[in-house]
Write an enzyme that holds these catalytic residues in place. Structure first.
Site, PDB file in Angstrom:
ATOM      1  N   GLU A  54       4.670 -34.128  -0.787  1.00 24.61           N
ATOM      2  CA  GLU A  54       3.520 -33.562  -1.483  1.00 24.61           C
ATOM      3  C   GLU A  54       3.983 -32.899  -2.772  1.00 24.61           C
ATOM      4  OE1 GLU A  54      -0.185 -33.364   0.746  1.00 24.61           O
ATOM      5  OE2 GLU A  54       0.948 -34.941  -0.247  1.00 24.61           O
TER       6      GLU A  54
ATOM      7  N   LYS B 224     -14.187  -7.741  -8.587  1.00 22.11           N
ATOM      8  CA  LYS B 224     -13.348  -8.649  -9.366  1.00 22.11           C
ATOM      9  C   LYS B 224     -12.733  -9.731  -8.487  1.00 22.11           C
ATOM     10  CE  LYS B 224      -9.974  -8.300 -13.110  1.00 22.11           C
ATOM     11  NZ  LYS B 224      -9.157  -7.364 -13.887  1.00 22.11           N
ATOM     12  N   ASP B 225     -12.201  -9.316  -7.327  1.00 23.21           N
ATOM     13  CA  ASP B 225     -11.645 -10.286  -6.389  1.00 23.21           C
ATOM     14  C   ASP B 225     -12.713 -11.248  -5.889  1.00 23.21           C
ATOM     15  OD1 ASP B 225      -9.210  -9.083  -6.661  1.00 23.21           O
ATOM     16  OD2 ASP B 225      -9.247  -8.023  -4.746  1.00 23.21           O
TER      17      ASP B 225
ATOM     18  N   HIS C  90       0.823  -1.212   0.000  1.00 21.65           N
ATOM     19  CA  HIS C  90       0.000   0.000   0.000  1.00 21.65           C
ATOM     20  C   HIS C  90       0.859   1.265   0.000  1.00 21.65           C
ATOM     21  CE1 HIS C  90      -4.324  -1.294   0.812  1.00 21.65           C
ATOM     22  NE2 HIS C  90      -3.654  -2.389   0.494  1.00 21.65           N
TER      23      HIS C  90
ATOM     24  N   SER D 287       0.422  -0.733  -6.264  1.00 20.38           N
ATOM     25  CA  SER D 287       0.548  -1.983  -7.012  1.00 20.38           C
ATOM     26  C   SER D 287       1.187  -1.766  -8.381  1.00 20.38           C
ATOM     27  CB  SER D 287      -0.832  -2.615  -7.192  1.00 20.38           C
ATOM     28  OG  SER D 287      -0.745  -3.837  -7.889  1.00 20.38           O
TER      29      SER D 287
END
Length: 417
Positions: A297, A253-254, A225, A229
């Site tokens: 894994e 959107k998220d 922040h 971005s």
């Protein structure tokens, strides 16, 4: 017939005044409301962000789910060699909804690592590690290392056959470190072989690291922040028209990607709970019977494959750990002034070959007993380091000269080669 009494206008006005007074009282002492407005509602985001920028929100939601299910599972788990496997069986069969909690926890861990790898790859592709976002990159890499440590410790906890031998293989690899290896391995194992102390220490590590991750996530978000971005074009927004507020555009959107991800999580948890697990781990640990093919894994397979490719144990450990640690040097290794691989054809090609090499290393980790894969895996390992140590630092000298868009509003077709 009784009539419903209507609220007096004066009462409504008094309630609004009280509500405003309370919010102002809190705001004067802790400016949380203005912070939410500034950082999560009006926060300016580049207007050209694509789906690759939604994985951070998905990771946050899955992390909360993992913490919630993990706490409830820990309430019924017994961290001892005698009782660990039996307690897992009890959770699955006797604890109310225990099977669901464990399925969600296991599916969540797989999805979390998958989205985390995609998140890191997006950073490499779009140059999100470049100035001024180095701290965002470093905090993200620390998060990845912490998550991998937490996931490995969690893989040991069921104390099945594969859990036991995976712990044994990793600790034996650590013992190959000169001078300190033997002492460190003995401390981690709590003896000469995996035992109660081993399991107890991994349980504490798994539980404590999960909460430390929250703190590093907070640092990661604060760093992001502060510098804002990155975006697919790799150029900074210069005007208000080139940005959009986080709410409602990117919240919506998220939210769409989060819903799809949760549907995938539910699909794995309810219909395919054993798809990403090893059947050997449903057998109690047996120190006298080594599995024919020890494999971790899927998200650890590339690094385990590196261990299998190198005949010298310590060198294999160095190269395996170095494949992660080299990512911390990427901001200095990449000397190009262009951030996004969209405008760097040679680097873009090399990055996709790197992805193929990473997958090959994972296949080697899964099927390392097949001799024909060894040399292919060594070529993939060679290219992995070649990409970071040779291609990344010098590719800008051989790239075709590109004219970057001046604004985020410009069409990509305007970029000339």
């Amino acid at each position: 017939m009784s009539q419903t009494s209507k609220p007096c206008p004066d009462q409504d006005k008094q309630k609004k005044i009280n509500k405003k007074t309370i919010s102002q009282w809190i705001e004067e002492r802790l400016p949380v409301f203005s912070m939410i407005q500034r950082e999560y509602i009006r926060f300016p985001m580049p207007r050209n962000l694509n789906i690759w920028w939604t994985f951070g929100a998905v990771l946050t939601v899955v992390l909360v789910l993992m913490l919630a299910t993990g706490i409830f599972l820990a309430m019924s788990y017994t961290p001892s060699a005698e009782g660990a496997f039996a307690s897992i069986e009890m959770i699955e069969r006797r604890v109310p909804s225990g099977w669901l909690l464990r399925s969600l926890h296991m599916a969540g861990s797989n999805l979390f690592l998958a989205f985390l790898y995609l998140h890191i790859f997006r950073g490499l592709y779009y140059g999100s590690y470049k100035n001024p976002r180095e701290l965002v990159w470093f905090s993200g890499l620390f998060l990845m290392l912490m998550v991998m440590m937490t996931a490995f410790a969690g893989y040991i906890l069921p104390w099945g056959q594969m859990s036991y031998w995976a712990a044994n293989v990793v600790i034996q690899a650590i013992s190959s470190i000169p001078w300190i290896g033997e002492g460190l391995a003995h401390w981690l194992m709590g003896g000469s072989s995996p035992n109660d102390l081993t399991l107890h220490r991994y349980f504490v590590l798994h539980f404590v690291m999960a909460f430390l991750i929250i703190g590093v996530v907070f640092i990661h978000v604060v760093c992001l922040h502060f510098v804002k971005s990155n975006n697919p074009k790799g150029i900074e927004p210069k005007t208000k028209e080139e940005t959009l507020p986080f709410y409602p555009y990117y919240v919506a959107k998220d939210a769409v990607v989060i819903v799809v991800s949760l549907l995938l999580l539910i699909l794995l948890a309810f219909l395919f709970p054993d798809l990403l697990t090893n059947s050997e781990n449903y057998t109690p640990a047996n120190p006298l019977e080594t599995p024919a093919n020890i494999a971790p894994e899927w998200y650890f397979l590339p690094f385990y494959g590196i261990l299998q490719l190198i005949p010298f144990k310590f060198l294999g450990l160095v190269l395996s750990a170095g494949s992660l640690l080299i990512l911390f040097a990427v901001p200095w290794l990449d000397r190009s002034s262009i951030k996004s691989a969209t405008y760097r054809p040679l680097y873009r090609l090399s990055l996709f070959i790197l992805l193929i090499a990473f997958v090959i290393l994972g296949i080697v980790g899964k099927y390392h007993t097949h001799g024909g894969l060894i040399w292919l895996g060594r070529l993939a390992l060679l290219y992995y380091y070649l990409h970071f140590l040779m291609i990344l630092p010098f590719s800008h000298r051989f790239e075709l000269k590109r004219t970057l868009p001046v604004s985020l509003l410009d069409d990509d077709k305007g970029a000339k080669s």
